[in-house]
Motif scaffolding. Structure first.
Motif, PDB file in Angstrom:
ATOM      1  N   HIS A  12       0.855  -1.186   0.000  1.00 50.44           N
ATOM      2  CA  HIS A  12       0.000   0.000   0.000  1.00 50.44           C
ATOM      3  C   HIS A  12       0.888   1.232   0.000  1.00 50.44           C
ATOM      4  CE1 HIS A  12      -3.109   2.737   2.149  1.00 50.44           C
ATOM      5  NE2 HIS A  12      -3.221   2.831   0.840  1.00 50.44           N
ATOM      6  N   PRO A  29      -0.021   4.883   0.256  1.00 50.46           N
ATOM      7  CA  PRO A  29      -1.107   5.857   0.420  1.00 50.46           C
ATOM      8  C   PRO A  29      -0.920   7.134  -0.394  1.00 50.46           C
ATOM      9  CG  PRO A  29      -0.434   4.993   2.548  1.00 50.46           C
ATOM     10  CD  PRO A  29       0.558   4.492   1.541  1.00 50.46           C
ATOM     11  N   THR A  53      -8.674   3.777   7.525  1.00 48.65           N
ATOM     12  CA  THR A  53      -7.674   4.208   8.512  1.00 48.65           C
ATOM     13  C   THR A  53      -6.656   5.164   7.893  1.00 48.65           C
ATOM     14  OG1 THR A  53      -6.192   2.338   8.113  1.00 48.65           O
ATOM     15  CG2 THR A  53      -7.913   2.059   9.803  1.00 48.65           C
ATOM     16  N   HIS A  54      -6.631   5.220   6.558  1.00 45.37           N
ATOM     17  CA  HIS A  54      -5.727   6.137   5.831  1.00 45.37           C
ATOM     18  C   HIS A  54      -6.512   7.243   5.127  1.00 45.37           C
ATOM     19  CE1 HIS A  54      -2.217   3.534   6.423  1.00 45.37           C
ATOM     20  NE2 HIS A  54      -3.061   2.539   6.259  1.00 45.37           N
ATOM     21  N   ARG A  55      -7.776   7.405   5.531  1.00 45.66           N
ATOM     22  CA  ARG A  55      -8.662   8.403   4.940  1.00 45.66           C
ATOM     23  C   ARG A  55      -8.793   8.197   3.429  1.00 45.66           C
ATOM     24  NH1 ARG A  55      -9.682  13.324   7.920  1.00 45.66           N
ATOM     25  NH2 ARG A  55      -9.698  14.272   5.877  1.00 45.66           N
ATOM     26  N   GLN A  56      -8.892   6.927   3.032  1.00 43.61           N
ATOM     27  CA  GLN A  56      -9.065   6.570   1.630  1.00 43.61           C
ATOM     28  C   GLN A  56     -10.234   5.594   1.514  1.00 43.61           C
ATOM     29  OE1 GLN A  56      -5.212   5.002   0.520  1.00 43.61           O
ATOM     30  NE2 GLN A  56      -4.402   7.059   0.110  1.00 43.61           N
TER      31      GLN A  56
END
Length: 126
Positions: A96, A98, A120-123
């Motif tokens: 991953h 990001p 959790t990664h705002r994706q």
């Protein structure tokens, strides 16, 4: 010992017995349009998947992949079904990035689990 028993025993030494089903009653849960497989295997890594496929080839086994099991009624029933390969344990995030918005996941990753992880990664997966 039948060919299914031999394949199941070989798979159990490769994957570990708890990830291989050979009992007809247990395998019936993975029937594809009424055709019950001889055994069911759930590899947990690409190496285990490769070993499973190698053994299936050596035994001349007819294989059906099984993800979530939601589309197993599509198409024609298989003429032969020796082995169902479950992908549920292949649910890891492989890579991953990001900042690049790229991700690589295993074949068993569900959309829900992927979106939970990406959240959790705002994706998200659009």
């Amino acid at each position: 010992m039948t060919q299914h028993d031999q394949l199941g025993a070989a798979l159990a030494t490769t994957l570990s017995p708890e990830h291989v089903l050979t009992d007809r009653e247990a395998c019936a849960a993975y029937a594809v349009q009424g055709v019950v497989p001889g055994c069911v295997a759930a590899p947990g890594s690409l190496e285990e998947l490769a070993a499973t496929m190698r053994l299936a080839y050596e035994y001349g086994a007819a294989i059906v992949p099984w993800g979530g099991g939601t589309q197993q009624r599509l198409g024609q029933p298989p003429r032969q079904l020796d082995l169902v390969v479950r992908t549920t344990r292949l649910n890891q995030v492989l890579q991953h990035e990001p900042d690049d918005l790229t991700i690589s996941v295993g074949a068993g990753m569900t959309i829900g689990a992927l979106n939970d992880y990406l959240g959790t990664h705002r994706q998200m997966l659009p």
